[in-house]
Motif scaffolding. Structure first.
Motif, short mmCIF file in Angstrom:
data_model
loop_
_atom_site.label_atom_id
_atom_site.label_comp_id
_atom_site.label_asym_id
_atom_site.label_seq_id
_atom_site.Cartn_x
_atom_site.Cartn_y
_atom_site.Cartn_z
N VAL A 95 20.88 5.14 -2.96
CA VAL A 95 20.59 6.50 -2.52
C VAL A 95 19.15 6.55 -2.01
O VAL A 95 18.23 6.09 -2.69
N THR A 96 18.97 7.14 -0.83
CA THR A 96 17.63 7.35 -0.31
C THR A 96 17.08 8.63 -0.92
O THR A 96 17.64 9.70 -0.74
N VAL A 97 15.99 8.50 -1.65
CA VAL A 97 15.39 9.63 -2.33
C VAL A 97 14.34 10.30 -1.45
O VAL A 97 14.18 11.52 -1.47
N TRP A 98 13.64 9.50 -0.65
CA TRP A 98 12.59 10.02 0.22
C TRP A 98 12.44 9.10 1.41
O TRP A 98 12.59 7.88 1.30
N SER A 99 12.15 9.68 2.56
CA SER A 99 11.79 8.88 3.73
C SER A 99 10.74 9.64 4.52
O SER A 99 10.73 10.87 4.56
N ARG A 100 9.86 8.87 5.12
CA ARG A 100 8.79 9.45 5.92
C ARG A 100 9.39 10.02 7.20
O ARG A 100 10.22 9.39 7.84
N ASP A 152 0.84 -1.19 0.00
CA ASP A 152 0.00 0.00 0.00
C ASP A 152 0.88 1.24 0.00
O ASP A 152 1.89 1.28 0.71
N VAL A 153 0.50 2.23 -0.76
CA VAL A 153 1.28 3.47 -0.83
C VAL A 153 1.29 4.17 0.53
O VAL A 153 2.30 4.75 0.93
N ALA A 154 0.20 4.06 1.28
CA ALA A 154 0.14 4.70 2.60
C ALA A 154 1.13 4.08 3.58
O ALA A 154 1.53 4.73 4.55
N ASP A 155 1.57 2.84 3.34
CA ASP A 155 2.52 2.17 4.23
C ASP A 155 3.97 2.44 3.86
O ASP A 155 4.87 1.98 4.56
N LEU A 156 4.21 3.15 2.79
CA LEU A 156 5.57 3.40 2.33
C LEU A 156 6.30 4.31 3.31
O LEU A 156 5.79 5.36 3.69
N SER A 157 7.49 3.89 3.74
CA SER A 157 8.25 4.71 4.67
C SER A 157 9.58 5.19 4.09
O SER A 157 10.15 6.17 4.57
N ARG A 158 10.10 4.50 3.06
CA ARG A 158 11.36 4.93 2.47
C ARG A 158 11.40 4.52 1.00
O ARG A 158 10.95 3.44 0.63
N LEU A 159 11.96 5.40 0.19
CA LEU A 159 12.13 5.17 -1.24
C LEU A 159 13.60 5.37 -1.58
O LEU A 159 14.17 6.40 -1.27
N GLU A 160 14.18 4.33 -2.20
CA GLU A 160 15.59 4.39 -2.57
C GLU A 160 15.75 3.93 -4.01
O GLU A 160 14.88 3.26 -4.56
N ILE A 161 16.88 4.30 -4.60
CA ILE A 161 17.25 3.75 -5.90
C ILE A 161 18.56 2.99 -5.70
O ILE A 161 19.48 3.49 -5.06
N ASP A 162 18.58 1.76 -6.21
CA ASP A 162 19.74 0.90 -6.07
C ASP A 162 20.31 0.61 -7.46
O ASP A 162 19.79 -0.24 -8.18
#
Length: 172
Positions: A161-166, A93-103
């Protein structure tokens, strides 16, 4: 007729089609504004504004899109991501997303690594079929900078790289 254009040209036109259509609307507006009479002049100005707005809005998704030849398929339904790959996959679920990274080191292609609040990890190749729809999902995340996402994607870093984190609330 479909074989008239080379595959690279066809892929370029497919990727940038909205930006090109916005340019056509803008040019039509300029033509009406310069050669029109009466209300057509004002319609020309309105078409110019629509073309500019549409073009600006269409550039970021076009920069985000990849070729779509990577492994697996991405589906997005009602704020729920699903990735079906040849070796792994999952649903989040998108609401459960806590971190977005690119590897960039993942094999065979660089991948988006999504981590949920519970710790579930979902790795999606950047060029999986349907991955262009992830741009709208990522853009809806709170406090994300889409230009940062596009810059990281375009320069392909050497390490994850961490692009976004909650932002986690502080408990006193």
């Amino acid at each position: 007729m479909g074989n008239f254009l080379r595959p690279e040209v066809r892929a370029f036109l497919e990727r940038w089609r909205e930006v090109l259509l916005a340019g056509v609307v803008f040019l039509l507006g300029v033509w009406w504004a310069l050669t029109g009479v009466g209300i057509n002049v004002w319609l020309g100005y309105i078409f110019c504004l629509i073309g500019i707005g549409w073009g600006v809005a269409a550039v970021q998704p076009a920069r985000f899109a990849q070729d779509g030849d990577g492994p697996g398929v991405v589906q997005i339904r009602e704020r729920r991501l699903a990735y079906f790959g040849p070796l792994d996959g999952g649903i989040m679920d998108v609401a459960d997303l806590s971190r977005l990274e690119i590897d960039p080191t993942s094999h065979p292609d660089p991948s988006w690594v999504l981590t949920s609040i519970e710790g579930q990890v979902l790795a999606i190749p950047i060029n999986a079929k349907g991955a262009e729809g992830l741009f709208d999902v990522f853009a809806s995340l709170p406090d994300i900078k889409t230009n940062t996402v596009l810059d990281v994607l375009s320069r392909t870093p050497d390490a994850r790289v961490t692009v976004w984190s909650r932002v986690k609330p502080l408990l006193h």
